[in-house]
Scaffold this motif. Structure first.
Motif, mmCIF file in Angstrom:
data_model
loop_
_atom_site.group_PDB
_atom_site.id
_atom_site.type_symbol
_atom_site.label_atom_id
_atom_site.label_comp_id
_atom_site.label_asym_id
_atom_site.label_seq_id
_atom_site.Cartn_x
_atom_site.Cartn_y
_atom_site.Cartn_z
ATOM 1 N N GLU A 1 0.658 -1.361 0.063
ATOM 2 C CA GLU A 1 -0.030 -0.086 -0.151
ATOM 3 C C GLU A 1 0.794 1.414 -0.032
ATOM 4 O OE1 GLU A 1 -2.330 -0.570 3.395
ATOM 5 O OE2 GLU A 1 -3.755 -1.707 2.683
ATOM 6 N N LEU A 2 2.135 1.135 0.363
ATOM 7 C CA LEU A 2 2.952 2.392 0.311
ATOM 8 C C LEU A 2 3.247 2.960 -1.180
ATOM 9 C CD1 LEU A 2 5.494 1.047 3.173
ATOM 10 C CD2 LEU A 2 3.532 2.497 3.527
ATOM 11 N N SER A 3 3.540 4.133 -0.974
ATOM 12 C CA SER A 3 4.019 4.763 -2.263
ATOM 13 C C SER A 3 5.258 4.583 -2.637
ATOM 14 C CB SER A 3 3.540 6.361 -2.082
ATOM 15 O OG SER A 3 4.620 6.829 -1.140
ATOM 16 N N LYS B 1 8.383 3.977 0.238
ATOM 17 C CA LYS B 1 9.200 2.858 -0.066
ATOM 18 C C LYS B 1 10.915 3.025 0.049
ATOM 19 C CE LYS B 1 5.761 -0.219 -2.029
ATOM 20 N NZ LYS B 1 5.474 -1.072 -3.133
ATOM 21 N N LEU B 2 11.270 4.067 -1.060
ATOM 22 C CA LEU B 2 12.545 4.228 -1.028
ATOM 23 C C LEU B 2 13.125 4.904 0.170
ATOM 24 C CD1 LEU B 2 12.456 6.089 -4.708
ATOM 25 C CD2 LEU B 2 13.311 3.856 -4.035
ATOM 26 N N PHE B 3 12.490 5.970 0.800
ATOM 27 C CA PHE B 3 12.883 6.275 2.186
ATOM 28 C C PHE B 3 13.304 5.420 3.060
ATOM 29 C CE2 PHE B 3 12.237 8.406 6.416
ATOM 30 C CZ PHE B 3 13.314 9.320 6.108
ATOM 31 N N ILE B 4 12.054 4.591 3.513
ATOM 32 C CA ILE B 4 12.198 3.354 4.380
ATOM 33 C C ILE B 4 13.225 2.467 4.038
ATOM 34 C CG2 ILE B 4 11.067 1.582 5.224
ATOM 35 C CD1 ILE B 4 8.189 2.730 4.870
ATOM 36 N N GLY B 5 13.772 2.224 2.737
ATOM 37 C CA GLY B 5 14.662 1.339 2.449
ATOM 38 C C GLY B 5 16.121 1.970 2.691
ATOM 39 N N LEU B 6 16.193 3.358 2.401
ATOM 40 C CA LEU B 6 17.288 4.085 2.648
ATOM 41 C C LEU B 6 17.763 3.890 4.276
ATOM 42 C CD1 LEU B 6 19.674 5.987 1.907
ATOM 43 C CD2 LEU B 6 18.088 7.970 2.061
ATOM 44 N N VAL B 7 16.790 4.064 5.302
ATOM 45 C CA VAL B 7 16.821 4.029 6.559
ATOM 46 C C VAL B 7 17.272 2.919 6.866
ATOM 47 C CG1 VAL B 7 15.656 4.629 8.807
ATOM 48 C CG2 VAL B 7 15.460 6.315 6.890
ATOM 49 N N VAL B 8 16.717 1.821 6.408
ATOM 50 C CA VAL B 8 16.872 0.289 6.655
ATOM 51 C C VAL B 8 18.330 0.181 6.408
ATOM 52 C CG1 VAL B 8 16.563 -1.850 6.259
ATOM 53 C CG2 VAL B 8 14.433 -0.298 6.769
ATOM 54 N N ALA C 1 6.256 -6.121 11.024
ATOM 55 C CA ALA C 1 7.656 -6.136 10.725
ATOM 56 C C ALA C 1 8.434 -4.903 10.059
ATOM 57 C CB ALA C 1 8.116 -7.249 9.785
ATOM 58 N N ILE C 2 7.627 -4.414 9.230
ATOM 59 C CA ILE C 2 8.097 -3.065 8.520
ATOM 60 C C ILE C 2 8.472 -2.079 9.499
ATOM 61 C CG2 ILE C 2 7.756 -1.521 6.856
ATOM 62 C CD1 ILE C 2 6.316 -3.399 4.999
ATOM 63 N N GLN C 3 7.393 -1.824 10.421
ATOM 64 C CA GLN C 3 7.237 -0.700 11.384
ATOM 65 C C GLN C 3 8.384 -0.836 12.603
ATOM 66 O OE1 GLN C 3 3.586 -0.025 13.358
ATOM 67 N NE2 GLN C 3 4.275 1.864 14.184
ATOM 68 N N GLY C 4 8.559 -2.240 12.908
ATOM 69 C CA GLY C 4 9.541 -2.384 13.895
ATOM 70 C C GLY C 4 11.120 -2.229 13.525
ATOM 71 N N THR C 5 11.110 -2.943 12.197
ATOM 72 C CA THR C 5 12.555 -2.761 11.412
ATOM 73 C C THR C 5 12.722 -1.381 11.220
ATOM 74 O OG1 THR C 5 12.186 -4.663 10.378
ATOM 75 C CG2 THR C 5 14.018 -3.445 9.553
ATOM 76 N N PHE C 6 11.852 -0.532 10.642
ATOM 77 C CA PHE C 6 12.258 0.876 10.634
ATOM 78 C C PHE C 6 12.491 1.689 11.885
ATOM 79 C CE2 PHE C 6 10.771 5.364 10.615
ATOM 80 C CZ PHE C 6 11.292 5.815 9.429
ATOM 81 N N ASN C 7 11.796 1.520 12.981
ATOM 82 C CA ASN C 7 12.216 2.274 14.143
ATOM 83 C C ASN C 7 13.435 1.729 14.658
ATOM 84 O OD1 ASN C 7 9.664 3.491 14.328
ATOM 85 N ND2 ASN C 7 8.738 1.810 15.140
ATOM 86 N N VAL C 8 13.967 0.525 14.689
ATOM 87 C CA VAL C 8 15.147 0.038 15.171
ATOM 88 C C VAL C 8 16.353 0.686 14.332
ATOM 89 C CG1 VAL C 8 16.755 -1.727 15.877
ATOM 90 C CG2 VAL C 8 14.408 -1.843 16.220
ATOM 91 N N CYS C 9 16.010 0.696 13.080
ATOM 92 C CA CYS C 9 17.335 1.376 12.039
ATOM 93 C C CYS C 9 17.336 2.661 12.164
ATOM 94 C CB CYS C 9 16.932 0.505 10.701
ATOM 95 S SG CYS C 9 17.166 -0.958 10.411
ATOM 96 N N ALA C 10 16.089 3.239 12.456
ATOM 97 C CA ALA C 10 16.048 4.705 12.520
ATOM 98 C C ALA C 10 16.811 5.154 13.906
ATOM 99 C CB ALA C 10 14.803 5.405 12.361
ATOM 100 N N THR D 1 9.264 12.353 8.834
ATOM 101 C CA THR D 1 9.175 12.176 7.193
ATOM 102 C C THR D 1 8.555 10.864 6.615
ATOM 103 O OG1 THR D 1 11.667 13.086 6.836
ATOM 104 C CG2 THR D 1 10.953 11.483 4.982
ATOM 105 N N VAL D 2 8.558 9.880 7.258
ATOM 106 C CA VAL D 2 7.853 8.484 7.191
ATOM 107 C C VAL D 2 6.396 8.840 7.366
ATOM 108 C CG1 VAL D 2 8.086 7.202 9.228
ATOM 109 C CG2 VAL D 2 8.109 5.982 6.999
ATOM 110 N N ILE D 3 5.932 9.503 8.541
ATOM 111 C CA ILE D 3 4.756 9.672 8.527
ATOM 112 C C ILE D 3 3.943 10.642 7.593
ATOM 113 C CG2 ILE D 3 3.234 11.033 10.170
ATOM 114 C CD1 ILE D 3 4.782 10.221 12.514
ATOM 115 N N SER D 4 4.787 11.550 7.187
ATOM 116 C CA SER D 4 4.464 12.334 5.975
ATOM 117 C C SER D 4 4.137 11.663 4.705
ATOM 118 C CB SER D 4 5.473 13.577 5.762
ATOM 119 O OG SER D 4 4.957 14.318 4.498
#
Length: 855
Positions: free
Chosen positions: A10-12, A16-23, A108-117, A162-165
């Motif tokens: 469902e993500l734009s 996806k690109l920003f989450i991937g970069l942070v991870v 899984a996506i939310q938890g991974t993003f938070n830890v990596c950020a 940024t990810v919320i936006s």
């Protein structure tokens, strides 16, 4: 702490690109920390890690977004001061992970993003604080710690905001300002506490720094108190906004009480206008103003007389001048409300046109507020797509064609373009909105029993004694006496006859002396249509051809709303509305409902050639006689119904035996007088009992009705068709030659046969016909009927053997089972063959054999 609330699909793409970069960055930092593990004091690390994990459970919910925040940033700053890089990284990442698991387990996506950020922010803060270049540039350790705290704030909140936006579609600046900048001072306070802990560790044992742990709880409580105050203020603002909206809706309901067709119009316009404004990127106060104006733009109609608003026809010049005040009056009413956004300019300008030809100020182009430009186009679209008293609703595609033709003239081309692209989806949204909303109707029709008279009493007519007005005074007295006398005579005449035609004719003659008219039409309600029962005067053929659905046109509106219309437009009746071939020279109409015991049973309509020629006195007179008129019509209709049922067969609608004998006597008298012939044909159905026995009486009744209808349609206009009873029918055919009578008998047999086939799907029904001719076969009714009946039974006996053969053939249809020996394998095989013929006996079988076994 926050993360993407949707699934990965469902993500734009940008999210996806920003989450991937942070991870990727966070994972790289964690791998580096795992490879280069170091420790200054393992006991101190374990102690700080345990306290940080406990502090991670002390979370507060961020206002306006799906995220939480805790005070574990304080221990990240302590780790930057006292622990190694890998220890600080573990402390920051694990505390964020624990925070993410409480109170709800994230995806899984939310938890991974938070830890990596968190890992990335912690590593960046540690590098900034321990970087040699930064240490040379900033000689002060407290200032360096403040820079580190600012770095962690920017990196951590920046990633989360940024990810919320990107996932929730909110502006980044608004999220930072509304949700995170308020917490920046706490990061500075945390930097100060971390500095104190570092001072204690440097001058005393590190265990003494644990005395400052209660400060963590103090910061947490201050968080909660501050956010609680923000939440209270937000709730208060929302309640005030809700109250404001309910007030607007109440005002819209007041408009509905004035004009009952406005409520759906307002809701539809609101849906369209708000969605178009979103497409044109209208935001903030202008969007709020448009939302309110869409509901309130017609509030100025409260100052317009109701007979103009509800008039089922085009307005006169004077009426339109009165109607044009409603934008100005509406703006003046709403100015007193003092909206915090510009509602008044939109309401005042919603009838302005793009080329400057609108009203009331003649604005043009971009001088017209954007909300008014949107509202005018949407208002026009809804007006054409909705039923009006003077015009039926047009299809949406045709409405859009007309709207596009006015682009650049009456309407903003940009607004028209949005409507062209989205009108189908907007219509679906509007219909869905109507389905969800339950319109609360005002109690405008309730009768209040209490209060027999106003406090000041009823108004009484007073006679002014003035010699200057003596002539008019005497004329008024004479007119009043004449009116009373005529009304009395009219009331007497209405009850003198039970014939509907005579009653209506007498009424129309007597009424002309009271209310002059050029044409009169009395419509009787039959089901959901008004049928003209009596028409006289100009254009009588035109009015006689009308079939008016209840609720449509002038008379239909009167019947539906139970309200009279004075000086309406006769040309809006649905029968010839917008039909160039049907044109009425009449220009004004006075119509009142005729209410009987069971409700509105008709409409009385008077028409005149001059515009606005009827007066309130004319309406008053009609209302005075309407109840007596309705009662007389109702009695005449009941009498007519009773009279018809005495001479009509209830099943087929044909004349019954009683009516047949009366008609036969009249026809014989005419034939004797004119010396002409009369052919009488009697038909009796053969096989009808079998239909009742096999298919039931309901199907038998259906056969009778079908045959009766076909029989009536096949005869000449002056022939007389009747049902004698049961399955016997009689035809009186004046002057029918013998050869034509034979052809007619053959035709009747075919009609009966076809009726049987249509109902029973088989040739089961036939007709025996007997004929008698006056004067050769008899000179009176009994002789003719007896002779025709005798010949009919004679034909029935002649056809009986053929009918027996058909029945025998039908009974010989049977089902047999044939034993066949299969080609392979022993034992009999039982089965059913397809239809075969054995010795003239028809054998019905079923089932399927291989082709080789078929006989």
């Amino acid at each position: 702490m926050a993360g993407p609330s949707q699934s990965w699909r469902e993500l734009s793409l940008s999210a996806k690109l920003f989450i991937g970069l942070v991870v990727v960055l966070g994972t790289s930092v964690l791998v580096f920390g795992a490879v280069h593990q170091t420790s200054k004091n393992i006991a101190e690390f374990i102690c700080y890690l345990g306290i940080a994990l406990l502090a991670s459970r002390l979370t507060v919910t961020l206002p306006g977004v799906t995220g939480t925040m805790s005070v574990n940033f304080l221990f990240v700053l302590v780790g930057v001061l006292e622990l190694s890089f890998s220890e600080t990284l573990i402390l920051g990442s694990v505390s964020i992970l624990v925070q993410a698991l409480y109170p709800d387990r994230p995806g899984a996506i939310q938890g991974t993003f938070n830890v990596c950020a968190a890992a990335f922010s912690t590593a960046l803060t540690y590098v900034v604080y321990h970087n040699g270049f930064v240490n040379q540039a900033v000689d002060s350790r407290p200032l360096l710690l403040v820079i580190a705290a600012c770095t962690y704030f920017v990196a951590n909140t920046g990633c989360i905001a940024t990810v919320i936006s990107l996932t929730e579609g909110k502006r980044l600046k608004k999220i930072l300002v509304d949700c995170y900048f308020w917490s920046f001072p706490y990061y500075l306070v945390g930097a100060g506490i971390a500095g104190v802990i570092g001072w204690f560790n440097e001058n005393f044992y590190w265990e003494t720094s644990l005395l400052l742990v209660p400060a963590i709880y103090v910061i947490y409580r201050s968080y909660r108190l501050y956010l609680g105050k923000l939440e209270d203020e937000k709730r208060h603002v929302e309640e005030m906004a809700s109250l404001h909206l309910r007030t607007i809706e109440a005002l819209a309901l007041a408009i509905e009480a004035k004009d009952h067709t406005t409520h759906d119009h307002l809701q539809r316009v609101r849906v369209y206008a708000v969605e178009v404004a979103k497409e044109l990127r209208v935001t903030g106060d202008e969007m709020q103003a448009l939302h309110a104006a869409a509901l309130l733009h017609d509030i100025g109609k409260l100052a317009v007389p109701e007979h103009i608003i509800s008039k089922p026809g085009r307005l006169t010049h004077e009426e339109f001048e009165k109607m044009k005040i409603h934008p100005v009056v509406g703006a003046e009413i709403l100015e007193r409300v003092r909206f915090p956004y510009p509602v008044v300019p939109i309401v005042r300008a919603h009838h302005e046109k793009w080329d400057g030809s609108g009203y009331p100020m003649g604005l043009k182009g971009t001088e017209i507020p954007i909300g008014a430009r949107i509202l005018s186009a949407v208002d026009y679209l809804d007006a054409l797509a909705s039923d009006r008293q003077y015009r039926r609703a047009l299809p949406l595609n045709e409405v859009m064609q007309r709207l596009a033709a006015e682009s650049g003239k009456s309407f903003d081309p940009k607004v028209v373009e949005v409507l062209k692209n989205r009108y189908v989806s907007l219509e679906r949204m509007a219909l869905a909105q109507f389905g969800r909303e339950v319109s609360s109707q005002l109690s405008t029709e309730v009768k209040i029993e209490r209060g027999t008279a106003p406090a000041a009493g009823f108004e009484h007519a007073s006679v002014k004694e003035s010699s200057g007005h003596e002539a008019s005074f005497l004329f008024s007295i004479a007119a009043a006496r004449q009116e009373a006398q005529t009304l009395f005579e009219l009331s007497q005449d209405l009850g003198a006859s039970l014939s509907l035609g005579e009653t209506l004719s007498v009424f129309s003659v007597k009424l002309r002396s009271l209310v002059p008219y050029d044409a009169i039409a009395i419509y009787i309600r039959r089901g959901e249509e008004l049928i003209p029962e009596y028409v006289n005067g100009d254009n009588f053929r035109l009015f006689s051809s009308l079939r008016i659905p209840v609720g449509q046109g002038l008379s239909g509106w009167v019947a539906h709303n139970r309200k009279p219309i004075i000086n309406g437009n006769p040309s809006v009746e649905p029968g010839y509305l917008n039909d160039a071939s049907k044109f009425s020279t009449l220009r004004s109409a006075l119509a009142i409902p005729l209410e009987g015991v069971a409700g509105v049973m008709g409409v009385l309509a008077l028409y005149r050639g001059e515009r606005d020629s009827f007066t309130s006195d004319n309406l008053r007179i009609l209302l005075a006689v309407s109840s007596k008129m309705a009662l007389a019509i109702e009695n005449a209709l009941k009498y007519q119904q009773a009279e018809n049922s005495a001479t009509t067969d209830y099943l087929t609608g044909l004349p019954n035996a009683r009516s047949l004998f009366l008609q036969l006597e009249r026809e014989l008298a005419r034939c004797k007088r004119d010396n002409t012939s009369l052919t009488l044909m009697v038909g009796d159905m053969d096989g009808f009992k079998q239909i009742n026995d096999r298919f039931g009486h309901l199907e038998g009744n259906r056969v009778l009705r079908l045959f009766a209808q076909a029989l009536k349609e096949s005869c000449r206009e002056y022939d007389y068709v009747a049902r004698m009873g049961g399955d016997e029918f009689v035809i009186l055919a004046p002057g029918l030659p013998a050869e034509a009578a034979s052809k007619k008998a053959y035709q009747l047999r075919e009609l009966a046969k076809q009726a049987g086939i249509e109902v029973c799907a088989e040739d089961i029904l036939s007709l025996s016909v007997g004929q008698a001719v006056f004067p050769q076969d008899g000179t009176d009714a009994e002789e003719l009927l007896a002779e025709a009946d005798r010949r009919m039974y004679q034909e029935k006996q002649q056809q009986q053997p053929a009918r027996k053969n058909r029945r025998l053939y039908a009974r010989m249809r049977c089902r047999i089972t044939i034993e066949l020996q299969p080609e392979t394998g022993p034992g009999p095989v039982f089965g059913n063959l397809t239809d075969i013929s054995l010795g003239g006996c028809y054998v019905e079988t079923s089932g399927i054999f291989p082709p080789r076994h078929k006989p």
